[in-house]
Design a protein around this motif. Structure first.
Motif, PDB file in Angstrom:
ATOM      1  N   GLY A  98       0.786  -1.235   0.000  1.00  0.00           N
ATOM      2  CA  GLY A  98       0.000   0.000   0.000  1.00  0.00           C
ATOM      3  C   GLY A  98       0.816   1.283   0.000  1.00  0.00           C
ATOM      4  N   TRP A  99       2.117   1.204  -0.130  1.00  0.00           N
ATOM      5  CA  TRP A  99       2.971   2.392  -0.175  1.00  0.00           C
ATOM      6  C   TRP A  99       2.972   2.989  -1.579  1.00  0.00           C
ATOM      7  N   TYR A 100       3.182   4.285  -1.645  1.00  0.00           N
ATOM      8  CA  TYR A 100       3.374   4.997  -2.909  1.00  0.00           C
ATOM      9  C   TYR A 100       4.719   5.700  -2.813  1.00  0.00           C
ATOM     10  N   GLN A 101       5.627   5.316  -3.718  1.00  0.00           N
ATOM     11  CA  GLN A 101       7.013   5.779  -3.646  1.00  0.00           C
ATOM     12  C   GLN A 101       7.286   6.815  -4.732  1.00  0.00           C
ATOM     13  N   TYR A 102       7.982   7.892  -4.334  1.00  0.00           N
ATOM     14  CA  TYR A 102       8.447   8.890  -5.298  1.00  0.00           C
ATOM     15  C   TYR A 102       9.687   8.320  -5.965  1.00  0.00           C
ATOM     16  N   GLN A 103       9.709   8.300  -7.300  1.00  0.00           N
ATOM     17  CA  GLN A 103      10.748   7.591  -8.039  1.00  0.00           C
ATOM     18  C   GLN A 103      12.100   8.293  -8.090  1.00  0.00           C
ATOM     19  N   LEU A 104      12.135   9.589  -7.867  1.00  0.00           N
ATOM     20  CA  LEU A 104      13.390  10.338  -7.942  1.00  0.00           C
ATOM     21  C   LEU A 104      13.878  10.693  -6.544  1.00  0.00           C
ATOM     22  N   PRO A 105      15.197  10.749  -6.350  1.00  0.00           N
ATOM     23  CA  PRO A 105      15.674  11.197  -5.040  1.00  0.00           C
ATOM     24  C   PRO A 105      15.419  12.693  -4.875  1.00  0.00           C
ATOM     25  N   LEU A 106      15.040  13.088  -3.657  1.00  0.00           N
ATOM     26  CA  LEU A 106      14.824  14.507  -3.353  1.00  0.00           C
ATOM     27  C   LEU A 106      16.125  15.097  -2.826  1.00  0.00           C
ATOM     28  N   ALA A 107      16.611  16.118  -3.492  1.00  0.00           N
ATOM     29  CA  ALA A 107      17.815  16.805  -3.021  1.00  0.00           C
ATOM     30  C   ALA A 107      17.463  17.626  -1.784  1.00  0.00           C
ATOM     31  N   ALA A 108      18.466  18.091  -1.083  1.00  0.00           N
ATOM     32  CA  ALA A 108      18.250  18.914   0.110  1.00  0.00           C
ATOM     33  C   ALA A 108      17.432  20.146  -0.248  1.00  0.00           C
ATOM     34  N   GLY A 109      16.362  20.392   0.517  1.00  0.00           N
ATOM     35  CA  GLY A 109      15.506  21.554   0.290  1.00  0.00           C
ATOM     36  C   GLY A 109      14.464  21.374  -0.798  1.00  0.00           C
ATOM     37  N   GLU A 110      14.457  20.250  -1.470  1.00  0.00           N
ATOM     38  CA  GLU A 110      13.548  20.012  -2.590  1.00  0.00           C
ATOM     39  C   GLU A 110      12.234  19.396  -2.106  1.00  0.00           C
ATOM     40  N   THR A 111      11.137  19.725  -2.823  1.00  0.00           N
ATOM     41  CA  THR A 111       9.810  19.166  -2.559  1.00  0.00           C
ATOM     42  C   THR A 111       9.395  18.324  -3.758  1.00  0.00           C
ATOM     43  N   THR A 112       8.627  17.268  -3.513  1.00  0.00           N
ATOM     44  CA  THR A 112       8.156  16.446  -4.623  1.00  0.00           C
ATOM     45  C   THR A 112       7.432  17.325  -5.635  1.00  0.00           C
TER      46      THR A 112
END
Length: 164
Positions: A98-112
């Motif tokens: 049931g998880w939904y994963q963001y496919q890209l890594p989030l850099a520091a300070g970044e929002t999806t």
């Protein structure tokens, strides 16, 4: 007899003189270091939920200092008259349990860049109040030898006295 005493004293002075030199050499040895290396332990992320009527829009911001992967999961009751649809936006995908994963890594300070939408439909058959709770997790981005980022969701920190 005097000769023996002087020989004994001379031997003691000789042994002490040699050991003092070695001891001084040990205590006067030094080295200098220069430079810094930042050490990041753990992750620091913030979940943002925008509620409109009964629906939620969820994004996550990386507040830490290193790239992370993030995922979200919605918990809600199974009740007659309540329908909940979780719709992943661009860059999100359904994962196990049931998880939904963001496919890209989030850099520091970044929002999806996009959100996970949770759409709720209620009919007259629903007889009780309900809450929809959204949780999120983050893991540090790991990299292959080729420089490709990936997430290892099996990694976790153990509490004191607990095995990994």
């Amino acid at each position: 007899m005097k000769k023996r005493v002087w020989m004994l004293l001379g031997s003691i002075v000789l042994v002490l003189g040699i050991s003092v030199g070695i001891t001084l050499a040990y205590f006067t040895a030094y080295s200098t270091e220069a430079g810094t290396q930042e050490l990041v332990l753990g992750t620091d992320t913030t979940i943002h939920e925008t509620v409109t009527d009964l629906n939620k829009s969820v994004t996550i911001t990386n507040e830490g200092g290193a790239p992370v992967f993030v995922r979200v999961k919605a918990f809600y009751p199974q009740a007659e008259g309540l329908e909940v649809a979780v719709i992943p936006g661009e860059g999100w995908s359904a994962a196990a349990e049931g998880w939904y994963q963001y496919q890209l890594p989030l850099a520091a300070g970044e929002t999806t860049a996009s959100s996970v939408e949770i759409e709720v439909t209620v009919s007259e058959k629903l007889e009780k109040e309900f809450n929809i709770v959204v949780v999120h997790e983050a893991v540090a981005a790991l990299y292959t030898e080729e420089g490709e980022a990936y997430a290892d969701w099996s990694m976790r920190l153990a509490a004191e006295g607990e095995e990994n």
